[in-house]
Motif scaffolding. Structure first.
Motif, PDB file in Angstrom:
ATOM      1  N   GLN A   7       6.438  21.462 -41.249  1.00  0.00           N
ATOM      2  CA  GLN A   7       5.228  22.238 -41.587  1.00  0.00           C
ATOM      3  C   GLN A   7       5.402  22.953 -42.919  1.00  0.00           C
ATOM      4  N   ALA A   8       6.583  23.503 -43.134  1.00  0.00           N
ATOM      5  CA  ALA A   8       6.843  24.201 -44.394  1.00  0.00           C
ATOM      6  C   ALA A   8       6.770  23.227 -45.566  1.00  0.00           C
ATOM      7  N   ILE A   9       7.289  22.011 -45.369  1.00  0.00           N
ATOM      8  CA  ILE A   9       7.248  21.005 -46.434  1.00  0.00           C
ATOM      9  C   ILE A   9       5.817  20.604 -46.732  1.00  0.00           C
ATOM     10  N   ALA A  10       5.020  20.408 -45.672  1.00  0.00           N
ATOM     11  CA  ALA A  10       3.618  20.052 -45.876  1.00  0.00           C
ATOM     12  C   ALA A  10       2.883  21.139 -46.650  1.00  0.00           C
ATOM     13  N   ARG A  11       3.166  22.386 -46.315  1.00  0.00           N
ATOM     14  CA  ARG A  11       2.524  23.497 -47.028  1.00  0.00           C
ATOM     15  C   ARG A  11       2.997  23.557 -48.477  1.00  0.00           C
ATOM     16  N   SER A  12       4.284  23.246 -48.700  1.00  0.00           N
ATOM     17  CA  SER A  12       4.810  23.231 -50.054  1.00  0.00           C
ATOM     18  C   SER A  12       4.095  22.185 -50.904  1.00  0.00           C
ATOM     19  N   LEU A  13       3.807  21.021 -50.309  1.00  0.00           N
ATOM     20  CA  LEU A  13       3.094  19.977 -51.041  1.00  0.00           C
ATOM     21  C   LEU A  13       1.669  20.405 -51.377  1.00  0.00           C
ATOM     22  N   GLU A  14       1.052  21.140 -50.465  1.00  0.00           N
ATOM     23  CA  GLU A  14      -0.292  21.654 -50.751  1.00  0.00           C
ATOM     24  C   GLU A  14      -0.257  22.648 -51.911  1.00  0.00           C
ATOM     25  N   LEU A  15       0.738  23.518 -51.890  1.00  0.00           N
ATOM     26  CA  LEU A  15       0.877  24.480 -52.982  1.00  0.00           C
ATOM     27  C   LEU A  15       1.164  23.775 -54.300  1.00  0.00           C
ATOM     28  N   LEU A  16       1.953  22.689 -54.232  1.00  0.00           N
ATOM     29  CA  LEU A  16       2.247  21.928 -55.441  1.00  0.00           C
ATOM     30  C   LEU A  16       0.979  21.338 -56.029  1.00  0.00           C
ATOM     31  N   ALA A  17       0.115  20.787 -55.161  1.00  0.00           N
ATOM     32  CA  ALA A  17      -1.137  20.206 -55.642  1.00  0.00           C
ATOM     33  C   ALA A  17      -2.008  21.269 -56.300  1.00  0.00           C
ATOM     34  N   GLU A  18      -2.033  22.463 -55.714  1.00  0.00           N
ATOM     35  CA  GLU A  18      -2.822  23.556 -56.291  1.00  0.00           C
ATOM     36  C   GLU A  18      -2.249  23.983 -57.641  1.00  0.00           C
ATOM     37  N   ALA A  19      -0.932  24.108 -57.694  1.00  0.00           N
ATOM     38  CA  ALA A  19      -0.300  24.531 -58.948  1.00  0.00           C
ATOM     39  C   ALA A  19      -0.477  23.481 -60.027  1.00  0.00           C
ATOM     40  N   ARG A  20      -0.409  22.213 -59.636  1.00  0.00           N
ATOM     41  CA  ARG A  20      -0.550  21.129 -60.609  1.00  0.00           C
ATOM     42  C   ARG A  20      -1.959  21.095 -61.188  1.00  0.00           C
ATOM     43  N   ARG A  21      -2.935  21.348 -60.364  1.00  0.00           N
ATOM     44  CA  ARG A  21      -4.325  21.330 -60.838  1.00  0.00           C
ATOM     45  C   ARG A  21      -4.619  22.532 -61.705  1.00  0.00           C
ATOM     46  N   GLY A  22      -4.041  23.702 -61.372  1.00  0.00           N
ATOM     47  CA  GLY A  22      -4.301  24.892 -62.162  1.00  0.00           C
ATOM     48  C   GLY A  22      -5.693  25.455 -61.886  1.00  0.00           C
ATOM     49  N   ASP A  23      -6.178  26.232 -62.829  1.00  0.00           N
ATOM     50  CA  ASP A  23      -7.491  26.866 -62.697  1.00  0.00           C
ATOM     51  C   ASP A  23      -8.572  25.788 -62.657  1.00  0.00           C
ATOM     52  N   THR A  24      -9.310  25.722 -61.545  1.00  0.00           N
ATOM     53  CA  THR A  24     -10.355  24.705 -61.403  1.00  0.00           C
ATOM     54  C   THR A  24     -11.530  24.948 -62.332  1.00  0.00           C
ATOM     55  N   ALA A  25     -11.589  26.141 -62.943  1.00  0.00           N
ATOM     56  CA  ALA A  25     -12.647  26.403 -63.912  1.00  0.00           C
ATOM     57  C   ALA A  25     -12.373  25.688 -65.233  1.00  0.00           C
ATOM     58  N   VAL A  26     -11.140  25.258 -65.418  1.00  0.00           N
ATOM     59  CA  VAL A  26     -10.760  24.513 -66.619  1.00  0.00           C
ATOM     60  C   VAL A  26     -10.913  23.030 -66.321  1.00  0.00           C
ATOM     61  N   PRO A  27     -11.552  22.256 -67.219  1.00  0.00           N
ATOM     62  CA  PRO A  27     -11.737  20.820 -66.969  1.00  0.00           C
ATOM     63  C   PRO A  27     -10.410  20.116 -66.732  1.00  0.00           C
ATOM     64  N   GLU A  28     -10.417  19.170 -65.812  1.00  0.00           N
ATOM     65  CA  GLU A  28      -9.211  18.416 -65.501  1.00  0.00           C
ATOM     66  C   GLU A  28      -8.826  17.531 -66.681  1.00  0.00           C
ATOM     67  N   LEU A  29      -7.536  17.413 -66.914  1.00  0.00           N
ATOM     68  CA  LEU A  29      -7.021  16.622 -68.017  1.00  0.00           C
ATOM     69  C   LEU A  29      -7.224  15.145 -67.734  1.00  0.00           C
ATOM     70  N   GLU A  30      -7.860  14.446 -68.658  1.00  0.00           N
ATOM     71  CA  GLU A  30      -8.111  13.018 -68.488  1.00  0.00           C
ATOM     72  C   GLU A  30      -6.918  12.203 -68.991  1.00  0.00           C
ATOM     73  N   LEU A  31      -6.709  11.047 -68.379  1.00  0.00           N
ATOM     74  CA  LEU A  31      -5.599  10.195 -68.787  1.00  0.00           C
ATOM     75  C   LEU A  31      -5.733   9.747 -70.234  1.00  0.00           C
ATOM     76  N   ALA A  32      -6.969   9.504 -70.665  1.00  0.00           N
ATOM     77  CA  ALA A  32      -7.178   9.087 -72.051  1.00  0.00           C
ATOM     78  C   ALA A  32      -6.731  10.179 -73.026  1.00  0.00           C
ATOM     79  N   GLN A  33      -6.922  11.438 -72.657  1.00  0.00           N
ATOM     80  CA  GLN A  33      -6.480  12.530 -73.521  1.00  0.00           C
ATOM     81  C   GLN A  33      -4.957  12.551 -73.640  1.00  0.00           C
ATOM     82  N   ILE A  34      -4.285  12.365 -72.529  1.00  0.00           N
ATOM     83  CA  ILE A  34      -2.824  12.350 -72.547  1.00  0.00           C
ATOM     84  C   ILE A  34      -2.326  11.169 -73.371  1.00  0.00           C
ATOM     85  N   ARG A  35      -2.926  10.012 -73.127  1.00  0.00           N
ATOM     86  CA  ARG A  35      -2.490   8.792 -73.804  1.00  0.00           C
ATOM     87  C   ARG A  35      -2.671   8.886 -75.314  1.00  0.00           C
TER      88      ARG A  35
END
Length: 367
Positions: A10-38
């Protein structure tokens, strides 16, 4: 599976959820597109492709986004995905002499056939942060188009027999390091495979050491070129070669000091580096380390870390290095308790032998 890990699902599952939230960051900021990275983080994409051993800009961009910019994690992701892909065959050797050059410089001759081509580089920029985020207008220059093929700078030395010659087609069929284990001593083709996907930081450190006296090295940058090279395969069902696309490569040929003896005249020797995409620092580091690892072949004294092929090749892989270091975060409770019990026994025996009572670090209590 460790019992502690299994009990913490359960702790691992919650950690993965927190990771997804941290990776996305502020949802008010547009998500980074793959074309931008490339397109805008192309040097990072190139490094992930190099060390991930997979030339695919889209997948490398995806790995960078998923890893939240952690390049080593992105390399790990791409390398892991690569192992799931089928292999249909091997390409023919790439002809870098036919490279469609975008950058090509030499530190040995001012005037070279085809000229010095600075191309896109940070070498002449001021290392100052640019706080103005506006994109400058692109100015189209009216320069003469570059020649389709540019002769190699080292051919100038080869014409005078002043540099060791590498006969085309003289190399044996190379082993596939991704399918066969690394064995020592490794031949040069195997070493180059290893270095090509080695960690850039590690290779840079090894290359730097050779220039500070820890190897028989006095290098000159003979030629560094970057551009597109055609990829050619010869399918069995066709029986003739066909072009299937092109890849961007960076190639470096280093010139090193004289070498002679045993009937060999004084001549310069070579170091070679090749990296996917725009990877000039990696290619240069690779060329310096390649030359250092040729010490036995050239009958030079071997005393420096960069000349020890087992040390260099065994520790250059960023995926293996990262995994081996980070596995220490996993539970080692049983191992540590065994070490702790042994240490307590030894401490008690030492106290008995010296007529002392072992004390703990806290409060002077017996452990």
């Amino acid at each position: 599976m460790y019992v502690a890990v299994k009990g913490g699902e359960q702790a691992i599952a919650r950690s993965l959820e927190l990771l997804a939230e941290a990776r996305r960051g502020d949802t008010a900021v547009p998500e980074l597109e793959l074309a931008q990275i490339r397109e805008q983080l192309r040097l990072g994409v190139a490094r992930v492709m190099q060390e991930g051993s997979l030339y695919d800009e889209e997948l490398a961009a995806l790995a960078i986004r998923q890893a939240a910019g952690d390049m080593l994690e992105a390399i790990f992701l791409l390398r892991a995905y690569r192992t799931t892909l089928p292999r249909f065959g091997y390409t023919q050797p790439l002809d870098t002499t036919a490279m469609r050059v975008r950058r090509r410089v030499s530190g040995t001759f001012k005037d070279i056939p085809g000229g010095q081509v600075l191309g896109p580089t940070y070498d002449y920029t001021q290392r100052l942060l640019e706080f103005d985020t506006t994109t400058p207008a692109v100015v189209k220059s009216a320069e003469t188009p570059l020649p389709s093929n540019m002769p190699r700078v080292l051919d100038l030395l080869d014409a005078e027999a002043l540099i060791e010659r590498i006969d085309a087609g003289s190399d044996p069929e190379p082993m596939d390091l991704t399918r066969e284990p690394l064995m020592f001593p490794a031949d040069r083709a195997t070493r180059l495979q290893n270095l090509a996907r080695g960690d850039e930081g590690f290779l840079l450190s090894m290359a730097y050491s050779t220039q500070r006296g820890y190897a028989e090295s006095h290098p000159f940058a003979g030629e560094i070129r970057m551009g597109e090279v055609d990829v050619v395969v010869c399918p069995e069902e066709l029986g003739f070669a066909i072009e299937i696309g092109a890849v961007t490569l960076t190639e470096c040929q280093m010139i090193n000091q004289f070498h002679g003896g045993n009937g060999v005249p004084p001549q310069f020797t070579r170091g070679y580096g090749l990296s996917m995409g725009e990877g000039e620092r990696k290619a240069m580091s690779m060329a310096l380390v390649d030359r250092a690892l040729r010490c036995d072949e050239l009958a030079e004294p071997s005393y420096a870390p960069a000349q020890n092929q087992e040390f260099v090749l065994s520790h250059s892989d960023s995926v293996e290095a990262s995994g081996f270091v980070q596995h220490l975060k996993l539970p080692h409770y049983v191992d540590f308790q065994a070490e702790l019990s042994l240490l307590r026994t030894l401490a008690a025996q030492h106290a008995t032998d010296t007529d002392e009572q072992p004390l703990s670090a806290a409060g002077g209590q017996r452990p």
